[in-house]
Design a protein around this motif. Structure first.
Motif, PDB file in Angstrom:
ATOM      1  N   LEU A   5      35.569  20.579  -5.159  1.00 54.28           N
ATOM      2  CA  LEU A   5      34.172  20.692  -5.539  1.00 54.28           C
ATOM      3  C   LEU A   5      34.082  19.873  -6.825  1.00 54.28           C
ATOM      4  N   VAL A   6      33.229  18.852  -6.821  1.00 49.69           N
ATOM      5  CA  VAL A   6      33.152  17.934  -7.959  1.00 49.69           C
ATOM      6  C   VAL A   6      31.709  17.768  -8.416  1.00 49.69           C
ATOM      7  N   ARG A   7      31.558  17.401  -9.677  1.00 49.46           N
ATOM      8  CA  ARG A   7      30.256  16.967 -10.193  1.00 49.46           C
ATOM      9  C   ARG A   7      30.386  15.461 -10.408  1.00 49.46           C
ATOM     10  N   LEU A   8      29.499  14.715  -9.745  1.00 51.58           N
ATOM     11  CA  LEU A   8      29.502  13.266  -9.836  1.00 51.58           C
ATOM     12  C   LEU A   8      28.326  12.815 -10.684  1.00 51.58           C
ATOM     13  N   THR A   9      28.629  12.040 -11.712  1.00 55.67           N
ATOM     14  CA  THR A   9      27.597  11.521 -12.600  1.00 55.67           C
ATOM     15  C   THR A   9      27.561  10.009 -12.453  1.00 55.67           C
ATOM     16  N   PRO A  10      26.402   9.437 -12.125  1.00 61.28           N
ATOM     17  CA  PRO A  10      26.335   7.984 -11.950  1.00 61.28           C
ATOM     18  C   PRO A  10      26.702   7.250 -13.233  1.00 61.28           C
ATOM     19  N   VAL A  11      27.336   6.102 -13.074  1.00 63.11           N
ATOM     20  CA  VAL A  11      27.658   5.263 -14.232  1.00 63.11           C
ATOM     21  C   VAL A  11      26.364   4.650 -14.761  1.00 63.11           C
ATOM     22  N   VAL A  12      26.404   4.137 -15.970  1.00 60.86           N
ATOM     23  CA  VAL A  12      25.230   3.524 -16.596  1.00 60.86           C
ATOM     24  C   VAL A  12      24.677   2.435 -15.676  1.00 60.86           C
ATOM     25  N   GLY A  13      23.380   2.479 -15.483  1.00 54.57           N
ATOM     26  CA  GLY A  13      22.722   1.495 -14.632  1.00 54.57           C
ATOM     27  C   GLY A  13      22.573   1.938 -13.189  1.00 54.57           C
ATOM     28  N   ARG A  14      23.155   3.085 -12.833  1.00 54.67           N
ATOM     29  CA  ARG A  14      23.053   3.638 -11.479  1.00 54.67           C
ATOM     30  C   ARG A  14      22.311   4.967 -11.535  1.00 54.67           C
ATOM     31  N   THR A  15      21.853   5.423 -10.381  1.00 52.56           N
ATOM     32  CA  THR A  15      21.110   6.677 -10.299  1.00 52.56           C
ATOM     33  C   THR A  15      21.767   7.615  -9.286  1.00 52.56           C
ATOM     34  N   VAL A  16      21.288   8.847  -9.262  1.00 50.66           N
ATOM     35  CA  VAL A  16      21.753   9.811  -8.260  1.00 50.66           C
ATOM     36  C   VAL A  16      21.416   9.285  -6.864  1.00 50.66           C
ATOM     37  N   ASP A  17      20.252   8.669  -6.704  1.00 49.68           N
ATOM     38  CA  ASP A  17      19.895   8.088  -5.404  1.00 49.68           C
ATOM     39  C   ASP A  17      20.916   7.038  -4.966  1.00 49.68           C
ATOM     40  N   ASP A  18      21.408   6.245  -5.915  1.00 51.09           N
ATOM     41  CA  ASP A  18      22.443   5.258  -5.591  1.00 51.09           C
ATOM     42  C   ASP A  18      23.698   5.949  -5.051  1.00 51.09           C
ATOM     43  N   GLU A  67      24.644  20.216  -4.049  1.00 49.93           N
ATOM     44  CA  GLU A  67      23.516  20.393  -4.960  1.00 49.93           C
ATOM     45  C   GLU A  67      23.174  19.044  -5.573  1.00 49.93           C
ATOM     46  N   ARG A  68      21.879  18.785  -5.655  1.00 54.47           N
ATOM     47  CA  ARG A  68      21.409  17.574  -6.325  1.00 54.47           C
ATOM     48  C   ARG A  68      20.761  18.000  -7.628  1.00 54.47           C
ATOM     49  N   GLU A  69      21.271  17.466  -8.722  1.00 54.12           N
ATOM     50  CA  GLU A  69      20.701  17.724 -10.041  1.00 54.12           C
ATOM     51  C   GLU A  69      19.962  16.464 -10.473  1.00 54.12           C
ATOM     52  N   ALA A  70      19.208  16.537 -11.556  1.00 51.41           N
ATOM     53  CA  ALA A  70      18.466  15.371 -12.027  1.00 51.41           C
ATOM     54  C   ALA A  70      19.379  14.202 -12.359  1.00 51.41           C
ATOM     55  N   ASP A  71      20.562  14.509 -12.916  1.00 51.25           N
ATOM     56  CA  ASP A  71      21.449  13.440 -13.368  1.00 51.25           C
ATOM     57  C   ASP A  71      22.846  13.494 -12.757  1.00 51.25           C
ATOM     58  N   ALA A  72      23.018  14.276 -11.686  1.00 51.34           N
ATOM     59  CA  ALA A  72      24.348  14.399 -11.083  1.00 51.34           C
ATOM     60  C   ALA A  72      24.240  14.998  -9.685  1.00 51.34           C
ATOM     61  N   GLU A  79      38.716   6.785  -4.623  1.00 51.71           N
ATOM     62  CA  GLU A  79      37.918   5.588  -4.341  1.00 51.71           C
ATOM     63  C   GLU A  79      36.706   5.493  -5.272  1.00 51.71           C
ATOM     64  N   LEU A  80      36.039   6.613  -5.527  1.00 51.14           N
ATOM     65  CA  LEU A  80      34.914   6.618  -6.468  1.00 51.14           C
ATOM     66  C   LEU A  80      35.365   6.167  -7.856  1.00 51.14           C
ATOM     67  N   GLU A  81      36.508   6.671  -8.291  1.00 49.46           N
ATOM     68  CA  GLU A  81      37.034   6.311  -9.613  1.00 49.46           C
ATOM     69  C   GLU A  81      37.505   4.860  -9.641  1.00 49.46           C
ATOM     70  N   ARG A  82      38.191   4.433  -8.581  1.00 47.40           N
ATOM     71  CA  ARG A  82      38.712   3.061  -8.528  1.00 47.40           C
ATOM     72  C   ARG A  82      37.575   2.042  -8.581  1.00 47.40           C
ATOM     73  N   ARG A  83      36.509   2.332  -7.851  1.00 47.19           N
ATOM     74  CA  ARG A  83      35.368   1.412  -7.797  1.00 47.19           C
ATOM     75  C   ARG A  83      34.393   1.614  -8.960  1.00 47.19           C
ATOM     76  N   ARG A  84      34.687   2.589  -9.829  1.00 43.77           N
ATOM     77  CA  ARG A  84      33.838   2.898 -10.991  1.00 43.77           C
ATOM     78  C   ARG A  84      32.386   3.137 -10.576  1.00 43.77           C
ATOM     79  N   ILE A  85      32.233   3.942  -9.520  1.00 52.59           N
ATOM     80  CA  ILE A  85      30.909   4.268  -8.989  1.00 52.59           C
ATOM     81  C   ILE A  85      30.293   5.443  -9.726  1.00 52.59           C
ATOM     82  N   ALA A  86      31.138   6.403 -10.115  1.00 49.73           N
ATOM     83  CA  ALA A  86      30.634   7.615 -10.758  1.00 49.73           C
ATOM     84  C   ALA A  86      31.710   8.244 -11.615  1.00 49.73           C
TER      85      ALA A  86
END
Length: 87
Positions: free
Chosen positions: A10-23, A35-40, A52-59
Motif C-alpha cells: 500500500l503506497v502513497r504516490l506523489t507526482p513529481v514537479v510538473g506532473r499531476t495526479v491525473d498524469d 484513494e485519490r487525494e488532491a495531491d497524491a 519502475e515508478l522510482e526508476r522512471r522518476r514518475i512519482a
C-alpha cells in the motif's frame, strides 16, 4: 518467474514537479488505486511496479504497509499517513 512470490505494498504516490495526479492515473502500470487525494494517490502496487515508478522518476513513493500485513489484521493506525490519532 512462476512460483515466485511478489510483495505488494500500500503506497502513497506523489507526482513529481510538473506532473499531476491525473498524469499518474494515465500511466500504463499495474496500480490498484484505493484513494485519490488532491495531491497524491493511495494505491496497491507490486515491488516491481514501485521500482519502475522510482526508476522512471514518475512519482515519489511512500511505502505505507505491505498488503500481507494489512490483510493479516496486524494493528496499525487507521490513518493512511501512519500518524497516531490525536496528533
Amino acid at each position: 518467474m512462476a512460483g515466485r512470490e511478489t510483495v505488494r505494498w500500500l503506497v502513497r504516490l506523489t507526482p513529481v514537479v510538473g506532473r499531476t495526479v491525473d498524469d499518474l492515473l494515465k500511466i500504463p502500470l499495474s496500480l490498484d488505486v484505493w484513494e485519490r487525494e488532491a495531491d497524491a494517490l493511495v494505491a496497491a502496487a507490486s515491488e516491481q511496479t514501485i521500482t519502475e515508478l522510482e526508476r522512471r522518476r514518475i512519482a515519489g513513493v511512500e511505502r505505507l504497509r505491505t498488503i500481507t500485513d494489512l490483510e493479516s489484521g496486524a494493528p496499525w493506525s487507521d490513518r493512511l499517513d501512519g500518524q497516531p490519532e490525536g496528533r
